[in-house]
Design a protein around this motif. Structure first.
Motif, PDB file in Angstrom:
ATOM      1  N   SER A 171      -0.182   8.653   3.756  1.00  0.00           N
ATOM      2  CA  SER A 171       1.118   8.482   4.411  1.00  0.00           C
ATOM      3  C   SER A 171       1.812   7.215   3.925  1.00  0.00           C
ATOM      4  CB  SER A 171       0.914   8.429   5.930  1.00  0.00           C
ATOM      5  OG  SER A 171       2.147   8.260   6.591  1.00  0.00           O
ATOM      6  N   SER A 172       1.050   6.114   3.813  1.00  0.00           N
ATOM      7  CA  SER A 172       1.624   4.840   3.346  1.00  0.00           C
ATOM      8  C   SER A 172       2.073   4.942   1.890  1.00  0.00           C
ATOM      9  CB  SER A 172       0.596   3.720   3.496  1.00  0.00           C
ATOM     10  OG  SER A 172       0.270   3.515   4.845  1.00  0.00           O
TER      11      SER A 172
ATOM     12  N   LYS B  92       5.308   6.928   1.701  1.00  0.00           N
ATOM     13  CA  LYS B  92       6.408   6.117   2.262  1.00  0.00           C
ATOM     14  C   LYS B  92       6.910   5.102   1.236  1.00  0.00           C
ATOM     15  CE  LYS B  92       5.516   2.604   5.019  1.00  0.00           C
ATOM     16  NZ  LYS B  92       6.283   1.449   4.446  1.00  0.00           N
TER      17      LYS B  92
ATOM     18  N   PHE C  21      10.915   5.207   2.025  1.00  0.00           N
ATOM     19  CA  PHE C  21      11.246   5.489   3.420  1.00  0.00           C
ATOM     20  C   PHE C  21      11.072   4.218   4.252  1.00  0.00           C
ATOM     21  CE2 PHE C  21       9.644   9.874   2.178  1.00  0.00           C
ATOM     22  CZ  PHE C  21      10.923  10.389   2.009  1.00  0.00           C
TER      23      PHE C  21
ATOM     24  N   GLU D 128       9.945   3.955   7.327  1.00  0.00           N
ATOM     25  CA  GLU D 128       8.742   3.950   8.159  1.00  0.00           C
ATOM     26  C   GLU D 128       8.111   5.349   8.142  1.00  0.00           C
ATOM     27  OE1 GLU D 128       7.530   2.862  12.829  1.00  0.00           O
ATOM     28  OE2 GLU D 128       9.638   2.903  12.182  1.00  0.00           O
ATOM     29  N   SER D 129       6.810   5.394   8.381  1.00  0.00           N
ATOM     30  CA  SER D 129       6.143   6.686   8.570  1.00  0.00           C
ATOM     31  C   SER D 129       5.336   6.614   9.857  1.00  0.00           C
ATOM     32  CB  SER D 129       5.226   7.018   7.389  1.00  0.00           C
ATOM     33  OG  SER D 129       4.173   6.082   7.275  1.00  0.00           O
TER      34      SER D 129
ATOM     35  N   LEU E 127       2.501   8.544  12.041  1.00  0.00           N
ATOM     36  CA  LEU E 127       1.444   9.518  11.799  1.00  0.00           C
ATOM     37  C   LEU E 127       0.672   9.820  13.079  1.00  0.00           C
ATOM     38  CD1 LEU E 127      -0.385  11.088   9.711  1.00  0.00           C
ATOM     39  CD2 LEU E 127      -1.707   8.964   9.532  1.00  0.00           C
TER      40      LEU E 127
ATOM     41  N   VAL F 201       3.440  14.104  10.490  1.00  0.00           N
ATOM     42  CA  VAL F 201       4.006  12.897   9.881  1.00  0.00           C
ATOM     43  C   VAL F 201       5.529  12.948  10.013  1.00  0.00           C
ATOM     44  CG1 VAL F 201       4.006  11.388   7.870  1.00  0.00           C
ATOM     45  CG2 VAL F 201       2.166  13.061   8.148  1.00  0.00           C
ATOM     46  N   ASP F 202       6.093  11.847  10.491  1.00  0.00           N
ATOM     47  CA  ASP F 202       7.555  11.721  10.563  1.00  0.00           C
ATOM     48  C   ASP F 202       7.978  10.554   9.677  1.00  0.00           C
ATOM     49  OD1 ASP F 202       8.485  13.631  12.811  1.00  0.00           O
ATOM     50  OD2 ASP F 202       6.781  12.608  13.710  1.00  0.00           O
ATOM     51  N   PHE F 203       8.795  10.852   8.674  1.00  0.00           N
ATOM     52  CA  PHE F 203       9.312   9.809   7.801  1.00  0.00           C
ATOM     53  C   PHE F 203      10.715   9.416   8.271  1.00  0.00           C
ATOM     54  CE2 PHE F 203       6.243  11.779   4.787  1.00  0.00           C
ATOM     55  CZ  PHE F 203       5.481  10.646   4.537  1.00  0.00           C
TER      56      PHE F 203
ATOM     57  N   ILE G  19       5.365  17.935   8.396  1.00  0.00           N
ATOM     58  CA  ILE G  19       6.037  16.732   7.890  1.00  0.00           C
ATOM     59  C   ILE G  19       7.527  16.868   8.165  1.00  0.00           C
ATOM     60  CG2 ILE G  19       6.571  15.336   5.861  1.00  0.00           C
ATOM     61  CD1 ILE G  19       3.929  16.154   4.668  1.00  0.00           C
TER      62      ILE G  19
END
Length: 300
Positions: free
Chosen positions: A225-226, A229, A234, A236-237, A239, A252-254, A290
């Motif tokens: 995820s990092s 991002k 992006f 922020e992510s 998780l 996961v929300d970006f 996602i």
């Protein structure tokens, strides 16, 4: 590679054979220890059969009634299984304590040693088979069965060592201690075994409550995820990961700064594919969601 249902059948039939032999042998030899082993195996038969039915039911496709899958049944069944084993261990301990206080129980050590030797070898053979299949199938049901047979190996081996000691004692001035060996072994083995179901119950409760998976899996997904991002810039992510049975739920929300870059539908699908490929080595079925948003409130 054999499927889960076939492997569980081996465990069911194996436990049934051991249960019948142990109960008959325990009654004939007046051994509470062997009887405990038989009752443990008999309960294992019922629980293994329950696991077999549950595994078959989980594999049936029923999207309308279970849109998120039926994997939750796995930890519930395993939780029930270990709860019954825990109660059996507690009952065996209290019963053996009562026998110990009432003067012990006379057992024919030779018969008991022979039983324990055969049982140890048999349990070890079944355990090796299940342990091998567990690694290839990655099934919680098969893992629980393997743990159960591992406990049976320790139990049978402990019986053998204890009755060997009792056998030698009959040839010494301490022969009067022999009646205490059988209930004492039951107390030691059942007391030790309590640890196994307690640890397993803890793990299954975590899955029923949809808590985070083991640290190694969580760390691997956080790294992915990092990486995504930072690669796509992006802001922020956010998780969320939980494990239920053989399925990993990953959300996961970006948070996207649309002034810098606003990913198209094709871009979003490409990122999803990339994320999924990074997790290909994690041996669970993934339910990956996602999402992309410019407003952080939709990710919380």
């Amino acid at each position: 590679m054999q499927n889960e249902k076939q492997v569980l059948k081996v465990s069911v039939y194996g436990a049934l054979i051991f249960a019948i032999v142990a109960i008959v042998w325990g009654v004939a030899g007046n051994s509470q220890m062997i009887l405990f082993d038989g009752l443990y195996s008999l309960i294992s038969v019922a629980l293994s059969f329950f696991s077999l039915l549950s595994a078959a039911y989980i594999q049936k496709n029923d999207f309308k009634r279970f849109p998120f899958g039926k994997e939750m049944l796995e930890p519930i069944v395993i939780l029930s299984k270990y709860t019954v084993i825990l109660l059996l261990c507690m009952y065996a301990f209290s019963s053996a304590a009562a026998d110990l206080l009432s003067g012990g129980r006379m057992v024919e050590p030779g018969m008991a040693v022979l039983y324990a030797l055969l049982a140890t070898i048999g349990c070890y053979v079944v355990f090796l088979y299940l342990n091998k299949q567990k690694k290839s199938l990655n099934s919680g049901f098969v893992a629980a069965e393997a743990n159960q047979w591992m406990m049976d190996i320790y139990l049978s081996f402990a019986v053998m060592i204890g009755f060997l000691a009792a056998w030698f004692m009959t040839m010494t001035p301490f022969a009067h201690v022999t009646p205490y060996i059988d209930p004492l072994m039951v107390m030691l083995v059942s007391g030790y075994f309590v640890k196994v179901p307690l640890l397993s119950i803890k793990e299954q409760v975590k899955e029923v409550l949809e808590m985070a998976p083991e640290k190694g899996i969580q760390t691997e997904i956080e790294k992915t995820s990092s990486h995504i991002k930072e690669k796509y810039g992006f802001d922020e992510s956010i998780l969320r990961v939980s494990k239920v049975g053989s399925k990993l739920f990953i959300e996961v929300d970006f948070i996207v700064d649309t002034d810098k870059w606003e990913p198209s539908i094709n871009d979003q699908d490409r990122i999803r594919e990339e994320f999924y490929e990074c997790l290909i080595d994690i041996p669970y079925t993934k339910w990956l969601t996602i999402s992309f948003t410019s407003d952080r409130k939709w990710a919380l």
